[in-house]
Design a protein around this motif. Structure first.
Motif, PDB file in Angstrom:
ATOM      1  N   ASP A   1       0.834  -1.205   0.000  1.00 57.46           N
ATOM      2  CA  ASP A   1       0.000   0.000   0.000  1.00 57.46           C
ATOM      3  C   ASP A   1       0.870   1.257   0.000  1.00 57.46           C
ATOM      4  OD1 ASP A   1      -2.324  -1.503   0.015  1.00 57.46           O
ATOM      5  OD2 ASP A   1      -2.496  -1.497   2.205  1.00 57.46           O
ATOM      6  N   ARG A   2       1.951   1.228   0.773  1.00 59.28           N
ATOM      7  CA  ARG A   2       2.834   2.386   0.818  1.00 59.28           C
ATOM      8  C   ARG A   2       3.551   2.578  -0.527  1.00 59.28           C
ATOM      9  NH1 ARG A   2       4.813   5.379   4.952  1.00 59.28           N
ATOM     10  NH2 ARG A   2       2.692   5.021   5.700  1.00 59.28           N
ATOM     11  N   VAL A   3       3.971   1.485  -1.152  1.00 62.64           N
ATOM     12  CA  VAL A   3       4.623   1.582  -2.465  1.00 62.64           C
ATOM     13  C   VAL A   3       3.660   2.147  -3.493  1.00 62.64           C
ATOM     14  CG1 VAL A   3       5.642   0.256  -4.358  1.00 62.64           C
ATOM     15  CG2 VAL A   3       6.284  -0.253  -1.992  1.00 62.64           C
ATOM     16  N   LYS A   4       2.409   1.712  -3.452  1.00 57.44           N
ATOM     17  CA  LYS A   4       1.400   2.225  -4.389  1.00 57.44           C
ATOM     18  C   LYS A   4       1.230   3.729  -4.209  1.00 57.44           C
ATOM     19  CE  LYS A   4      -3.407   1.433  -5.846  1.00 57.44           C
ATOM     20  NZ  LYS A   4      -3.929   2.788  -5.600  1.00 57.44           N
ATOM     21  N   TRP A   5       1.160   4.180  -2.961  1.00 57.27           N
ATOM     22  CA  TRP A   5       1.029   5.613  -2.672  1.00 57.27           C
ATOM     23  C   TRP A   5       2.237   6.392  -3.190  1.00 57.27           C
ATOM     24  CZ3 TRP A   5       4.063   8.307   1.118  1.00 57.27           C
ATOM     25  CH2 TRP A   5       3.674   9.646   1.313  1.00 57.27           C
ATOM     26  N   ILE A   6       3.434   5.861  -2.969  1.00 56.20           N
ATOM     27  CA  ILE A   6       4.662   6.524  -3.417  1.00 56.20           C
ATOM     28  C   ILE A   6       4.681   6.640  -4.933  1.00 56.20           C
ATOM     29  CG2 ILE A   6       7.166   6.247  -3.608  1.00 56.20           C
ATOM     30  CD1 ILE A   6       7.085   4.976  -0.790  1.00 56.20           C
ATOM     31  N   GLU A   7       4.387   5.545  -5.614  1.00 53.74           N
ATOM     32  CA  GLU A   7       4.450   5.551  -7.074  1.00 53.74           C
ATOM     33  C   GLU A   7       3.386   6.456  -7.686  1.00 53.74           C
ATOM     34  OE1 GLU A   7       4.281   1.429  -8.084  1.00 53.74           O
ATOM     35  OE2 GLU A   7       6.442   1.132  -7.760  1.00 53.74           O
ATOM     36  N   GLU A   8       2.260   6.634  -7.003  1.00 53.09           N
ATOM     37  CA  GLU A   8       1.248   7.575  -7.486  1.00 53.09           C
ATOM     38  C   GLU A   8       1.713   9.022  -7.337  1.00 53.09           C
ATOM     39  OE1 GLU A   8      -2.124   6.519  -5.168  1.00 53.09           O
ATOM     40  OE2 GLU A   8      -2.785   4.909  -6.530  1.00 53.09           O
ATOM     41  N   LYS A   9       2.510   9.297  -6.312  1.00 56.04           N
ATOM     42  CA  LYS A   9       3.003  10.657  -6.077  1.00 56.04           C
ATOM     43  C   LYS A   9       4.178  11.006  -6.989  1.00 56.04           C
ATOM     44  CE  LYS A   9       2.058  13.072  -2.940  1.00 56.04           C
ATOM     45  NZ  LYS A   9       1.145  14.234  -2.844  1.00 56.04           N
ATOM     46  N   ILE A  10       4.966  10.009  -7.374  1.00 57.64           N
ATOM     47  CA  ILE A  10       6.128  10.253  -8.234  1.00 57.64           C
ATOM     48  C   ILE A  10       5.661  10.248  -9.685  1.00 57.64           C
ATOM     49  CG2 ILE A  10       8.369   9.367  -8.972  1.00 57.64           C
ATOM     50  CD1 ILE A  10       8.728   8.187  -6.184  1.00 57.64           C
ATOM     51  N   LYS A  11       5.792  11.381 -10.348  1.00 61.01           N
ATOM     52  CA  LYS A  11       5.213  11.539 -11.689  1.00 61.01           C
ATOM     53  C   LYS A  11       5.856  10.625 -12.723  1.00 61.01           C
ATOM     54  CE  LYS A  11       2.842  14.760  -9.733  1.00 61.01           C
ATOM     55  NZ  LYS A  11       3.486  14.722  -8.408  1.00 61.01           N
ATOM     56  N   LEU A  12       7.114  10.231 -12.494  1.00 63.47           N
ATOM     57  CA  LEU A  12       7.770   9.325 -13.433  1.00 63.47           C
ATOM     58  C   LEU A  12       7.370   7.875 -13.204  1.00 63.47           C
ATOM     59  CD1 LEU A  12      11.356  10.868 -13.687  1.00 63.47           C
ATOM     60  CD2 LEU A  12       9.479  11.042 -15.324  1.00 63.47           C
ATOM     61  N   GLY A  13       6.582   7.626 -12.153  1.00 67.25           N
ATOM     62  CA  GLY A  13       5.994   6.315 -11.972  1.00 67.25           C
ATOM     63  C   GLY A  13       6.900   5.235 -11.418  1.00 67.25           C
ATOM     64  N   ARG A  14       8.025   5.622 -10.858  1.00 69.78           N
ATOM     65  CA  ARG A  14       8.887   4.615 -10.248  1.00 69.78           C
ATOM     66  C   ARG A  14       9.587   5.201  -9.033  1.00 69.78           C
ATOM     67  NH1 ARG A  14      14.357   5.241 -10.809  1.00 69.78           N
ATOM     68  NH2 ARG A  14      15.137   6.574 -12.505  1.00 69.78           N
ATOM     69  N   THR A  15       9.979   4.332  -8.120  1.00 69.24           N
ATOM     70  CA  THR A  15      10.731   4.788  -6.961  1.00 69.24           C
ATOM     71  C   THR A  15      12.195   4.982  -7.343  1.00 69.24           C
ATOM     72  OG1 THR A  15      11.006   2.474  -6.300  1.00 69.24           O
ATOM     73  CG2 THR A  15       9.191   3.698  -5.314  1.00 69.24           C
ATOM     74  N   GLY A  16      12.944   5.594  -6.434  1.00 67.16           N
ATOM     75  CA  GLY A  16      14.322   5.926  -6.742  1.00 67.16           C
ATOM     76  C   GLY A  16      15.301   4.825  -6.382  1.00 67.16           C
ATOM     77  N   GLU A  17      16.423   4.818  -7.088  1.00 69.37           N
ATOM     78  CA  GLU A  17      17.540   3.935  -6.795  1.00 69.37           C
ATOM     79  C   GLU A  17      18.744   4.789  -6.416  1.00 69.37           C
ATOM     80  OE1 GLU A  17      17.140   0.741  -6.738  1.00 69.37           O
ATOM     81  OE2 GLU A  17      15.211   0.564  -7.777  1.00 69.37           O
ATOM     82  N   VAL A  18      19.694   4.197  -5.724  1.00 66.36           N
ATOM     83  CA  VAL A  18      20.894   4.936  -5.307  1.00 66.36           C
ATOM     84  C   VAL A  18      21.581   5.578  -6.510  1.00 66.36           C
ATOM     85  CG1 VAL A  18      23.221   4.649  -4.369  1.00 66.36           C
ATOM     86  CG2 VAL A  18      21.267   3.621  -3.189  1.00 66.36           C
ATOM     87  N   GLN A  19      21.581   4.884  -7.648  1.00 71.44           N
ATOM     88  CA  GLN A  19      22.228   5.423  -8.844  1.00 71.44           C
ATOM     89  C   GLN A  19      21.624   6.752  -9.283  1.00 71.44           C
ATOM     90  OE1 GLN A  19      21.390   2.319  -8.322  1.00 71.44           O
ATOM     91  NE2 GLN A  19      23.024   0.929  -8.985  1.00 71.44           N
ATOM     92  N   ASP A  20      20.351   6.984  -8.947  1.00 73.41           N
ATOM     93  CA  ASP A  20      19.714   8.248  -9.316  1.00 73.41           C
ATOM     94  C   ASP A  20      20.347   9.433  -8.595  1.00 73.41           C
ATOM     95  OD1 ASP A  20      17.678   7.214 -11.070  1.00 73.41           O
ATOM     96  OD2 ASP A  20      16.654   6.435  -9.306  1.00 73.41           O
ATOM     97  N   ILE A  21      20.968   9.193  -7.457  1.00 76.89           N
ATOM     98  CA  ILE A  21      21.609  10.261  -6.694  1.00 76.89           C
ATOM     99  C   ILE A  21      23.060  10.427  -7.091  1.00 76.89           C
ATOM    100  CG2 ILE A  21      22.048  11.129  -4.358  1.00 76.89           C
ATOM    101  CD1 ILE A  21      19.089  10.750  -5.087  1.00 76.89           C
ATOM    102  N   MET A  22      23.681   9.399  -7.618  1.00 79.89           N
ATOM    103  CA  MET A  22      25.120   9.437  -7.896  1.00 79.89           C
ATOM    104  C   MET A  22      25.485  10.484  -8.949  1.00 79.89           C
ATOM    105  SD  MET A  22      25.772   5.314  -7.630  1.00 79.89           S
ATOM    106  CE  MET A  22      27.519   5.293  -8.039  1.00 79.89           C
ATOM    107  N   GLY A  23      24.681  10.601  -9.989  1.00 78.46           N
ATOM    108  CA  GLY A  23      24.954  11.621 -10.999  1.00 78.46           C
ATOM    109  C   GLY A  23      24.757  13.023 -10.459  1.00 78.46           C
ATOM    110  N   ALA A  24      23.743  13.180  -9.599  1.00 78.45           N
ATOM    111  CA  ALA A  24      23.459  14.493  -9.024  1.00 78.45           C
ATOM    112  C   ALA A  24      24.601  14.966  -8.141  1.00 78.45           C
ATOM    113  CB  ALA A  24      22.154  14.438  -8.223  1.00 78.45           C
ATOM    114  N   VAL A  25      25.140  14.057  -7.307  1.00 78.05           N
ATOM    115  CA  VAL A  25      26.212  14.470  -6.397  1.00 78.05           C
ATOM    116  C   VAL A  25      27.494  14.760  -7.167  1.00 78.05           C
ATOM    117  CG1 VAL A  25      27.222  12.215  -5.790  1.00 78.05           C
ATOM    118  CG2 VAL A  25      27.117  14.043  -4.088  1.00 78.05           C
ATOM    119  N   LEU A  26      27.757  14.019  -8.227  1.00 78.89           N
ATOM    120  CA  LEU A  26      28.942  14.297  -9.032  1.00 78.89           C
ATOM    121  C   LEU A  26      28.839  15.677  -9.680  1.00 78.89           C
ATOM    122  CD1 LEU A  26      31.608  13.532 -10.296  1.00 78.89           C
ATOM    123  CD2 LEU A  26      30.361  12.273 -12.071  1.00 78.89           C
TER     124      LEU A  26
END
Length: 255
Positions: free
Chosen positions: A206-231
């Motif tokens: 239920d929590r995953v469904k709520w999260i994915e509905e709030k995230i417009k790209l339709g998926r949760t984040g992975e650590v790799q999504d932050i790695m490019g930003a920090v670099l």
């Protein structure tokens, strides 16, 4: 012949980097990205065994990495360690703590536990690294791992939101203060990222469904999504970026 501009460098060769909260999750991902980019990375956290494993894995790849046992909530320890081991050209503070309860059930003890790490610890480690750079007359990039919850509210997250909103506030103030010294101060604001610490959240359908509905790209984040930003924020590619937040939230806060 047209004179084409050159792309700014993402290399961190010759840069000393401190990553706090580097033993797992987002912090480990940040340390990996910055070491791979050529930085001389000091991984700091309380868990010395996990740090050693991470450092061994990085040095096996030929990267520069070392470990520093550090409790970010201990301000004196932070100041002494940063002065002894610095100066650092780049800070990534990924140490964080969360206790999610209804606001009416928040205890003073729980409030202090969250604030001591997320706000007090973040403030003083940022200050310590900035002081070292100023004394050495060097520019730098200071990055605090904030949250999308620093820009919106969340049920059962009043204390957590308060801590992260405060981080955004001191980031802007420090950016103004340190800007003339060419020291940049920014935050990264992730959405829900899959890490060992967040697995209980992702185990709840239920929590995953709520999260994915709030995230417009339709998926949760992975650590790799932050790695490019920090670099980006750590490198000269972001040399005109300070006093702001880089939201890596899949569009959560776009509403």
């Amino acid at each position: 012949m047209i004179d084409l501009p050159s792309t700014p460098s993402f290399s961190l060769a010759g840069k000393r980097v401190l990553v706090a909260g580097a033993s797992s999750g987002i912090g480990l991902g940040c340390a990996t990205a910055l070491a791979e980019a050529g930085g001389d990375v000091v991984l700091a956290a309380r868990r010395e065994d996990r740090l050693k494993d991470a450092v061994d894995a990085m040095t096996a790849r030929g990267w520069k990495a070392s470990a520093l046992q550090l409790d970010i909530a201990d301000v004196l320890e932070v100041e002494v360690s940063v002065e002894k081991n610095g100066p650092f050209d780049v800070l990534v503070n990924s140490a964080g703590f969360a206790l999610h309860t209804p606001a009416t059930e928040t205890t003073p003890e729980d409030f202090d536990r969250v604030m001591n790490v997320n706000l007090r610890g973040a403030y003083f480690v940022t200050r310590a690294v900035a002081k070292g750079l100023i004394e050495a007359g060097r520019p730098g990039s200071l990055i605090n791992m904030s949250s999308q919850m620093a820009h919106v509210g969340g049920i059962d997250r009043a204390v957590y939101c308060a801590s992260k909103f405060a981080v955004e506030g001191f980031t802007k103030a420090m950016a103004l203060e340190f800007g003339p010294k060419q020291i940049r101060v920014n935050t990264i604001c992730p959405t829900f990222i899959r890490t060992p610490l967040t697995e209980p959240t992702f185990d709840n359908p239920d929590r995953v469904k709520w999260i994915e509905e709030k995230i417009k790209l339709g998926r949760t984040g992975e650590v790799q999504d932050i790695m490019g930003a920090v670099l980006y924020l750590a490198s000269d590619a972001s040399s005109l970026v300070t006093g702001t937040s880089l939201l890596v939230d899949g569009g959560w806060t776009a509403d």
